[in-house]
Design an enzyme around this catalytic site. Sequence first.
Site, mmCIF file in Angstrom:
data_model
loop_
_atom_site.group_PDB
_atom_site.id
_atom_site.type_symbol
_atom_site.label_atom_id
_atom_site.label_comp_id
_atom_site.label_asym_id
_atom_site.label_seq_id
_atom_site.Cartn_x
_atom_site.Cartn_y
_atom_site.Cartn_z
ATOM 1 N N ASP A 228 -0.933 1.127 -2.649
ATOM 2 C CA ASP A 228 -0.797 -0.204 -3.238
ATOM 3 C C ASP A 228 -1.196 -1.247 -2.203
ATOM 4 O O ASP A 228 -0.679 -1.241 -1.071
ATOM 5 C CB ASP A 228 0.656 -0.428 -3.689
ATOM 6 N N ASN A 236 -5.643 -13.328 -4.691
ATOM 7 C CA ASN A 236 -6.127 -13.997 -5.907
ATOM 8 C C ASN A 236 -5.738 -15.471 -5.924
ATOM 9 O O ASN A 236 -6.552 -16.338 -6.269
ATOM 10 C CB ASN A 236 -5.558 -13.301 -7.148
ATOM 11 N N ASP A 245 -11.528 -9.344 -6.613
ATOM 12 C CA ASP A 245 -12.372 -8.237 -7.080
ATOM 13 C C ASP A 245 -13.136 -7.606 -5.924
ATOM 14 O O ASP A 245 -13.279 -6.375 -5.844
ATOM 15 C CB ASP A 245 -13.358 -8.720 -8.146
ATOM 16 N N GLU A 271 -3.893 -3.324 -8.544
ATOM 17 C CA GLU A 271 -4.241 -3.094 -7.136
ATOM 18 C C GLU A 271 -3.694 -1.767 -6.633
ATOM 19 O O GLU A 271 -3.567 -1.561 -5.420
ATOM 20 C CB GLU A 271 -3.716 -4.247 -6.265
#
Length: 352
Positions: A228, A236, A245, A271
């Site tokens: 993770d 973001n 991305d 993620e």
Amino acid sequence: MHHSEPVPFNDAVPSAPGAVPAALPFNEQQRLDALHGYRVLDTAPEQAYDDLTTLAAAVCGTPVALISLVDVQRQWFKARRGLEPNETARDLAFCAHAILTPDRVFEVPDARLDDRFATNPLVTGEPHVRFYAGTPLLTPQGLPIGTVCVIDHVPRQLDDTQRSALESLARQVVAQLELRRVVSDLEVDSLTDGLTALWNRRYFDRRLKEEWMRHARSGKPLALLMVDLDHFKRVNDTHGHPAGDAVLAKAAEVLRTSVRQTDVVTRFGGEEFAIILPETDADNAVRVGLKIREAFHTTHWPQCTVTASMGVSAAAPVPGANPLALVAQADRALYRAKETGRDRVERFAGWQ
């Protein structure tokens, strides 16, 4: 799905006694690449191809009809009617001669009278080939990968209608092969994550089940590594979703290059990534996690430093047990890694 790999041409086996091997086509490597690209060699019989050999035999009035694919050292029959073996050596193959003239039906009215075939073991012995006619299977790029052929035990010739029908059937075989390729590509697309090009959750579920059953048979350990990305929401929020991305794509690249080819790297969701580690115990899975952690540290990230928390679980699978228990355990270990400071690798050590 198994298929043969190209080998250097000078590794070809010696000719069988009595056989006159065909010359290699001038574009042999491209031809083999096209054949192997269909991933059809050594696959199970399929009705669509069997039907085409039935039609070929009926139209041409012969006891034998084949869909023959000419591989490196053999011809293999995707479909066969009236013949027991499913392959022969390439140097015995009439079809290896037929692909040298891909623009026409290759016809041998009486093999006993043809210097190329008179001493061929398939003529002097079983199945006692006398008449042969084969139409090359041409890919859309014009590469001959094999033939639709018919064989008789008595000398004869085809008439124009039969030759035309054989050519039509050859086009239908290639159409089936192209359809097979499209379906295969669509399935791959449905199992692939578009952003990272990794396998997706659907593929993970399928593959974990397969690996669990395989390891239950072999008794070898199976490990799972859950990964993770730490504080991904901040990426973001601070840099925007395009930057997020880019981080996901870069992380996928790091994971892919940090494990073995036999390991299965998937995007589990958001993620989070999951890596199936065949024939790996917990200690070695932790080592893989530490290697990935180091790779994250030494990677140049486009916007900001990225680290990952990882959870490891491993088991000796047993038949009938639920492989998803491995996911639950790895997820618990991952939670522990995040709870104790992130940028860590934790192995499952119980539910408390």
